[in-house]
Design an enzyme around this catalytic site. Structure first.
Site, PDB file in Angstrom:
ATOM      1  N   ARG A 100       0.792  -1.243   0.000  1.00  9.86           N
ATOM      2  CA  ARG A 100       0.000   0.000   0.000  1.00  9.86           C
ATOM      3  C   ARG A 100       0.816   1.281   0.000  1.00  9.86           C
ATOM      4  O   ARG A 100       0.463   2.245  -0.665  1.00  9.86           O
ATOM      5  CB  ARG A 100      -0.940   0.015   1.206  1.00  9.86           C
ATOM      6  CG  ARG A 100      -2.097  -0.933   1.062  1.00  9.86           C
ATOM      7  CD  ARG A 100      -3.038  -0.771   2.239  1.00  9.86           C
ATOM      8  NE  ARG A 100      -3.950  -1.892   2.313  1.00  9.86           N
ATOM      9  CZ  ARG A 100      -4.417  -2.377   3.454  1.00  9.86           C
ATOM     10  NH1 ARG A 100      -4.058  -1.848   4.614  1.00  9.86           N
ATOM     11  NH2 ARG A 100      -5.246  -3.393   3.447  1.00  9.86           N
ATOM     12  N   CYS A 131      -9.528  -1.345   5.522  1.00  7.82           N
ATOM     13  CA  CYS A 131     -11.001  -1.266   5.587  1.00  7.82           C
ATOM     14  C   CYS A 131     -11.532   0.027   6.215  1.00  7.82           C
ATOM     15  O   CYS A 131     -12.370   0.722   5.623  1.00  7.82           O
ATOM     16  CB  CYS A 131     -11.530  -2.470   6.346  1.00  7.82           C
ATOM     17  SG  CYS A 131     -10.583  -2.864   7.823  1.00  7.82           S
ATOM     18  N   LYS A 215      -1.705   2.929   9.392  1.00  3.86           N
ATOM     19  CA  LYS A 215      -2.306   2.692   8.068  1.00  3.86           C
ATOM     20  C   LYS A 215      -3.349   3.773   7.801  1.00  3.86           C
ATOM     21  O   LYS A 215      -3.377   4.385   6.740  1.00  3.86           O
ATOM     22  CB  LYS A 215      -3.002   1.318   8.022  1.00  3.86           C
ATOM     23  CG  LYS A 215      -2.084   0.115   7.944  1.00  3.86           C
ATOM     24  CD  LYS A 215      -2.928  -1.169   7.992  1.00  3.86           C
ATOM     25  CE  LYS A 215      -2.238  -2.247   8.786  1.00  3.86           C
ATOM     26  NZ  LYS A 215      -3.116  -3.375   9.165  1.00  3.86           N
ATOM     27  N   ARG A 237     -10.891  -2.578  18.719  1.00  6.37           N
ATOM     28  CA  ARG A 237     -11.664  -3.759  18.301  1.00  6.37           C
ATOM     29  C   ARG A 237     -12.865  -3.884  19.227  1.00  6.37           C
ATOM     30  O   ARG A 237     -12.702  -3.825  20.461  1.00  6.37           O
ATOM     31  CB  ARG A 237     -10.767  -4.998  18.420  1.00  6.37           C
ATOM     32  CG  ARG A 237     -11.350  -6.257  17.850  1.00  6.37           C
ATOM     33  CD  ARG A 237     -11.418  -6.272  16.343  1.00  6.37           C
ATOM     34  NE  ARG A 237     -10.127  -6.438  15.704  1.00  6.37           N
ATOM     35  CZ  ARG A 237      -9.917  -6.240  14.402  1.00  6.37           C
ATOM     36  NH1 ARG A 237     -10.888  -5.836  13.613  1.00  6.37           N
ATOM     37  NH2 ARG A 237      -8.722  -6.403  13.896  1.00  6.37           N
ATOM     38  N   HIS A 244     -17.691  -1.917  10.547  1.00  2.95           N
ATOM     39  CA  HIS A 244     -16.816  -1.023  11.318  1.00  2.95           C
ATOM     40  C   HIS A 244     -17.510   0.335  11.461  1.00  2.95           C
ATOM     41  O   HIS A 244     -18.132   0.826  10.509  1.00  2.95           O
ATOM     42  CB  HIS A 244     -15.507  -0.766  10.576  1.00  2.95           C
ATOM     43  CG  HIS A 244     -14.569  -1.950  10.510  1.00  2.95           C
ATOM     44  ND1 HIS A 244     -14.790  -3.141  11.151  1.00  2.95           N
ATOM     45  CD2 HIS A 244     -13.374  -2.082   9.868  1.00  2.95           C
ATOM     46  CE1 HIS A 244     -13.782  -3.958  10.901  1.00  2.95           C
ATOM     47  NE2 HIS A 244     -12.913  -3.343  10.122  1.00  2.95           N
TER      48      HIS A 244
END
Ligand code: A2P
Length: 336
Positions: A100, A131, A215, A237, A244
């Site tokens: 990425r 995501c 990220k 989490r 999400h």
């Protein structure tokens, strides 16, 4: 894309299975689809329309037989096999974080920066973003276009399916055990995930941010094509199976006009506003699960800062957050 040969690597996993369902929704014929996973899954059969697709051991795959390889089997697998696939002539769409931030590889959300592919030296590997980053930039982009993004404070509430089959299995088994009054021992997650929240996704770095947080911070800049923004992220989490949620506080160069902001978000492809607080209308992960859109709620201007806005967005992390975005890239690359 209908005539292209496509191989899904990691086809037995959470994202891999979702890729197959999206390809099925796109009416890609079964004979054009192949599935690969680890040696453990060799020979197993996956449902596809009215037929079954046999899973190959990745080591047995001849990539020269395919036009497109969609990877979702973890960074180490991508590191080794993506170059093999591209050398054999495939375009590789990689769902892992491995490529990425590579300066030669485009990182693409089709609604935002599909044309970036042309700017990159390497047009055979296209990285699919993280995501929670995808759903966040889908809302930040229209706001950035109108007001110019300056800063963002981002907090995520990420479901266990983002951690793959092991994450889902752990939430399920811990919940069952706790309701049966059995004791539990965390295995995959570092702490109990059932009835709890864990402020760690991916490993910690020396900066004390986790890799997941970095990220979000780095990929947002790369996708929006702006370096001079201040971003901080905290990723947690939560005990939710799919979907999400992300809370964002963003500051802009220009004064924010709430009506213009809402109209900008509303008109952006792939985003849906669900925001009527008086009637308890706001998006939860259950509202977003199995849907393609990013749902945006709680859009509000800061009471004392003219150039700031807060919002909440929710998305099916397996669909737009991963599989759908990857298939959209393939679809646009091969739109004949
Ligand atoms: P397998 O099911 O055979 O282990 P998830 O993210 O949901 O855990 O799924 C991971 C996916 O990546 C699965 O399809 C898994 O296959 C695949 N996978 C994991 N390790 C490898 C590997 N070394 N080679 C090929 N596929 C792998």
């Amino acid at each position: 894309m209908r005539n292209k040969k496509i191989i899904v690597v990691g086809a037995t996993g959470k994202v891999g299975r979702e890729i197959l369902s999206i390809l099925r929704e796109e009416n890609i014929p079964a004979q054009n689809i192949a599935a690969a996973a680890s040696y453990r899954s060799k020979g197993s059969l996956l449902d596809y329309s009215n037929s079954k697709i046999e899973v190959s051991d990745l080591d047995d795959v001849d990539f020269a037989s395919y036009d497109i390889a969609i990877f979702s089997a973890g960074g180490e697998v991508s590191k080794k096999y993506v170059p093999i696939a591209t050398k054999a002539g495939c375009v590789a769409i990689d769902n892992t974080s491995y490529f990425r931030m590579d300066k030669t590889v485009p990182l693409v959300v089709p609604e935002i920066n599909f044309s970036d592919i042309e700017k990159y030296e390497n047009k055979k590997i296209i990285a699919n973003p993280n995501c929670s980053t995808i759903q966040t930039v889908m809302v930040l982009k229209p706001l950035h276009d109108i007001f110019g993004l300056k800063e963002a404070v981002i907090s995520t509430y990420q479901s266990v399916s983002g951690a793959g089959q092991k994450g889902v299995a752990e939430l399920l088994s811990q919940t069952q055990d706790l309701l049966s009054r059995n004791s539990i021992e965390p295995h995959y997650f570092k702490k109990q995930i059932a009835f709890n929240i864990i402020p760690q996704i991916d490993v910690f770095t020396d900066s004390l941010y986790t890799k997941e947080e970095l990220k979000m911070m780095n990929e947002t800049k790369k996708i929006l094509g702006i370096d001079n923004i201040e971003i901080t992220a905290t990723c947690a989490r939560v005990p939710v199976f799919v979907g999400h949620a992300v809370s964002v506080f963003a500051k802009f160069h220009k004064t924010v006009d709430l009506k213009k902001a809402v109209a900008g978000i509303e008109n952006f492809n792939g985003v849906k506003i669900m925001d009527d607080p008086k009637n308890y209308e706001y998006a939860t992960p259950l509202d977003a699960a199995s849907k393609n859109e990013v749902f945006v709620s709680r859009i509000r201007k800061h009471p004392t800062t003219d150039n700031a806005i807060s919002f909440w967005c929710v998305c099916d992390n397996l669909r737009k957050g991963a599989a759908l975005n990857a298939v959209q890239i393939a679809k646009r690359l091969f739109s004949d």
